[in-house]
Design a protein around this motif. Structure first.
Motif, mmCIF file in Angstrom:
data_model
loop_
_atom_site.group_PDB
_atom_site.id
_atom_site.type_symbol
_atom_site.label_atom_id
_atom_site.label_comp_id
_atom_site.label_asym_id
_atom_site.label_seq_id
_atom_site.Cartn_x
_atom_site.Cartn_y
_atom_site.Cartn_z
ATOM 1 N N CYS A 56 7.572 -0.027 9.208
ATOM 2 C CA CYS A 56 6.721 0.682 8.594
ATOM 3 C C CYS A 56 5.918 1.077 9.831
ATOM 4 O O CYS A 56 5.578 0.690 10.773
ATOM 5 N N VAL A 78 -5.174 2.180 6.925
ATOM 6 C CA VAL A 78 -4.039 1.344 7.222
ATOM 7 C C VAL A 78 -4.389 -0.098 6.449
ATOM 8 O O VAL A 78 -3.446 -0.775 5.952
ATOM 9 N N TYR A 101 -3.550 0.242 2.878
ATOM 10 C CA TYR A 101 -2.029 0.364 2.670
ATOM 11 C C TYR A 101 -1.448 -0.776 2.591
ATOM 12 O O TYR A 101 -0.730 -1.348 1.569
ATOM 13 N N ILE A 102 -1.691 -1.737 3.397
ATOM 14 C CA ILE A 102 -1.359 -2.973 3.770
ATOM 15 C C ILE A 102 -1.821 -4.050 2.532
ATOM 16 O O ILE A 102 -1.201 -4.623 1.938
#
Length: 70
Positions: free
Chosen positions: A22, A66, A69-70
């Motif tokens: 990713c 970030v 999203y994680i």
């Protein structure tokens, strides 16, 4: 040279395919890297070419994109 080359070398060391990686990007210098990995994530405020090739779009860096999203 671009960031995808670094990921390719890291993948060799860790025995991970680019298709399993990713990557997150927001600028033109991230385009090649994003195109090479399996999970392509662009920040919401990314350059238009990056938004086109991304498979996912997350919040901006200022909005902790970030992490969200994680």
């Amino acid at each position: 040279m671009h960031k995808a080359n670094g990921l390719r070398e890291l993948g060799k060391i860790l025995n991970i395919k680019l298709s399993e990686m990713c990557a997150f990007g927001d600028g033109g210098n991230d385009l090649e890297m994003i195109q090479e990995v399996g999970y392509r994530v662009a920040m919401k405020n990314s350059s238009p070419p990056l938004l086109i090739v991304a498979s996912h779009i997350t919040d901006t860096n200022d909005e902790e994109g970030v992490l969200n999203y994680i």
